[in-house]
Motif scaffolding. Structure first.
Motif, short mmCIF file in Angstrom:
data_model
loop_
_atom_site.label_atom_id
_atom_site.label_comp_id
_atom_site.label_asym_id
_atom_site.label_seq_id
_atom_site.Cartn_x
_atom_site.Cartn_y
_atom_site.Cartn_z
N THR A 1 0.18 -0.43 -4.80
CA THR A 1 -1.61 -0.22 -4.99
C THR A 1 -1.65 0.59 -4.00
O THR A 1 -1.74 1.45 -2.79
N HIS A 2 -3.38 0.78 -3.44
CA HIS A 2 -4.41 0.93 -2.05
C HIS A 2 -4.71 0.81 -1.45
O HIS A 2 -5.25 -0.81 -2.05
N SER A 3 -5.09 0.72 -0.38
CA SER A 3 -5.63 0.31 0.88
C SER A 3 -7.18 -0.52 0.62
O SER A 3 -7.41 -1.60 0.33
N LEU B 1 -0.25 9.29 -8.32
CA LEU B 1 0.93 10.99 -7.79
C LEU B 1 2.01 9.85 -6.43
O LEU B 1 3.15 9.49 -6.54
N ARG B 2 1.26 9.23 -5.77
CA ARG B 2 1.32 8.46 -4.26
C ARG B 2 2.00 7.00 -4.14
O ARG B 2 2.65 6.54 -3.49
N ALA C 1 -3.75 13.24 -4.51
CA ALA C 1 -2.51 14.05 -3.62
C ALA C 1 -1.32 12.94 -3.52
O ALA C 1 -1.45 11.93 -3.97
N GLN C 2 -0.08 13.68 -2.94
CA GLN C 2 1.02 13.12 -3.11
C GLN C 2 1.51 12.86 -1.53
O GLN C 2 0.34 13.03 -0.72
N LEU C 3 2.47 12.48 -1.33
CA LEU C 3 3.24 11.54 -0.28
C LEU C 3 3.35 12.94 0.89
O LEU C 3 3.96 14.15 -0.18
N THR C 4 3.35 13.07 2.53
CA THR C 4 3.47 13.68 3.15
C THR C 4 5.12 13.14 3.58
O THR C 4 5.42 12.31 3.09
N PRO C 5 5.92 14.57 4.34
CA PRO C 5 6.68 13.90 4.38
C PRO C 5 7.32 12.85 5.56
O PRO C 5 8.00 11.64 5.21
N ARG D 1 1.28 -0.86 0.12
CA ARG D 1 -0.30 0.00 -0.11
C ARG D 1 1.15 0.89 -0.27
O ARG D 1 1.47 1.12 1.04
N HIS D 2 0.11 2.49 -0.52
CA HIS D 2 1.70 3.44 -0.60
C HIS D 2 1.92 3.73 0.11
O HIS D 2 0.28 3.48 1.24
#
Length: 312
Positions: free
Chosen positions: A229-231, A106-107, A71-75, A46-47
Motif C-alpha cells: 500500500t502507501h505511506s 500501478l506502483r 505514477a509507475q515505479l522508477t528504475p 510501502r510501494h
C-alpha cells in the motif's frame, strides 16, 4: 477492537490498549494472552520509489500535475523491489504468505507482483502471468503466477484520495490487461469514482478507512497476509490504531515507511468478529474421562469421606 504488543520480531497493534505504559510498573508492559486463531500476521509494505516521489521531492506542487497520473515505479524503484524480493526469499517469508493484497494503482501492483510473484514468466507456461511484459512502461519481463499466493486488489487500502493525480487510478479493464492474474472482483466500479479533482481526503478519513480495512481482513480465512500500500495510508492507520502504545513501541510502529520498506505486525481480534475455529487446538483425552486437577482431587476425596462418615 485490535490490540498491541512487541516481541523480538513481531508487533501487535490496536485501539483498546492491551499493551500500555504504566509509570507504577517502571515503564514495563503487561503481557497479555490471546488464542492463536484470534490473530493474523500482516506484512505491511510501502510501494517502491515512483516517479511522483522523485518529482514531489523536488517540488511539492508537482503532485498536482496530470503528467503524474497513476505514477509507475522508477528504475531505482525496481531495484528496491528486487532487493526486497531477495530478502523475503532468504528469510523464508515467501513460503508463509497465503494472500497478497494490493492497492489498485500501478506502483503498488508493480511492487506486489515483483516482490511476491512467481518470477520471470516463460512462454509456454500454462499459468496466467501476474504482470505482462513492460506493464506501465516498466521495461520489465512478464512475471509469472506460478507457485505464487493469490493476489487481490482492494480499494480500501488506497492512498489519500483526491487532488493529487498520482493517486488517481486507471479503469479496472485497463489493469486487467496489465495484471491478468490479479483478482479485481472486489472493485465495485470500472472507473475511479472515489478520486475528486478538487477535494483531498482528510487524514482522519484515511484513518477511518484504514480501520474498515482491518475489519475487512477479519472476514478473510488467511492468517498470514502481505499488504502492499502507501505511506499516507499506513501512517494514519497505524497512528490511529496504535495510539495506546508505549512511547518506544509507538515510535517503532507508527513512523513513516520508507519506499519498499516491510514491517511485520500481528493484529489481535478481541471482538471475536473473525473465525472462532482453531486448526491446531486439541481437546485432550478422547473418549472423555475424569480429569480433575491435582489440587481439586484432595478436596473432592475429603468431601466424599465426610459424606461416608456421616452415613455411618
Amino acid at each position: 477492537m485490535f490490540d498491541v504488543c512487541v516481541s523480538d520480531e513481531k508487533i501487535w497493534f490496536g485501539t483498546s490498549g492491551f499493551v500500555f505504559y504504566d509509570p507504577d510498573m517502571g515503564g514495563s508492559a503487561c503481557p497479555s494472552l490471546f488464542p492463536l486463531h484470534r490473530c493474523k500476521t500482516l506484512h505491511l509494505v510501502r510501494h517502491a520509489q515512483g516517479f511522483h516521489n522523485v518529482a514531489g521531492e523536488k517540488d511539492h506542487s508537482a503532485y498536482l500535475s496530470p503528467e503524474l497520473f497513476d505514477a509507475q515505479l522508477t528504475p531505482l524503484g525496481w531495484q528496491q523491489v528486487d532487493n526486497l524480493r531477495k530478502h523475503v526469499n532468504a528469510c523464508g517469508l515467501s513460503n508463509k504468505i497465503e494472500l497478497v493484497i494490493a492497492s489498485p494503482l500501478l506502483r503498488t501492483m508493480q511492487t506486489a507482483v515483483g516482490v511476491f510473484g512467481g518470477g520471470d514468466y516463460t512462454d509456454g507456461l500454462s499459468v496466467t502471468p501476474l504482470m505482462v511484459a513492460n506493464a506501465g512502461n516498466s521495461n520489465r519481463s512478464a512475471i509469472s503466477s506460478l507457485n505464487a499466493p493469490p493476489f487481490v486488489a482492494v480499494e480500501l487500502c488506497r492512498e489519500h484520495l483526491g487532488v493529487h493525480f498520482c493517486d488517481k487510478r486507471r479503469s479496472v479493464s485497463e489493469y486487467e490487461l496489465l495484471f491478468p492474474a490479479i483478482d479485481f472482483s472486489l472493485m465495485e466500479t470500472n472507473e475511479d469514482i472515489l478520486w475528486k479533482a478538487d477535494v483531498r481526503e482528510a487524514n482522519e478519513e484515511v484513518a477511518e478507512r484504514g480501520k474498515k480495512f482491518m475489519d475487512w481482513l477479519w472476514t478473510r480465512k488467511e492468517k498470514e497476509i502481505a499488504v502492499v500500500t502507501h505511506s499516507g495510508f499506513l501512517f494514519h492507520t497505524l497512528n490511529a490504531l496504535g495510539k495506546d502504545l508505549h512511547p518506544l513501541m509507538k515510535e517503532e510502529v507508527c513512523k513513516h515507511f520508507a519506499n519498499c520498506e516491510l514491517r511485520s505486525i500481528v493484529i489481535v481480534d478481541k471482538s471475536a468478529i473473525g473465525s472462532g475455529n482453531s486448526e491446531t487446538n486439541y481437546p485432550g483425552r478422547i473418549p472423555g474421562g475424569l480429569d480433575l486437577p491435582s489440587d481439586s482431587a484432595p478436596k473432592k476425596h475429603s468431601e466424599k469421606g465426610a459424606s461416608t462418615n456421616s452415613l455411618a
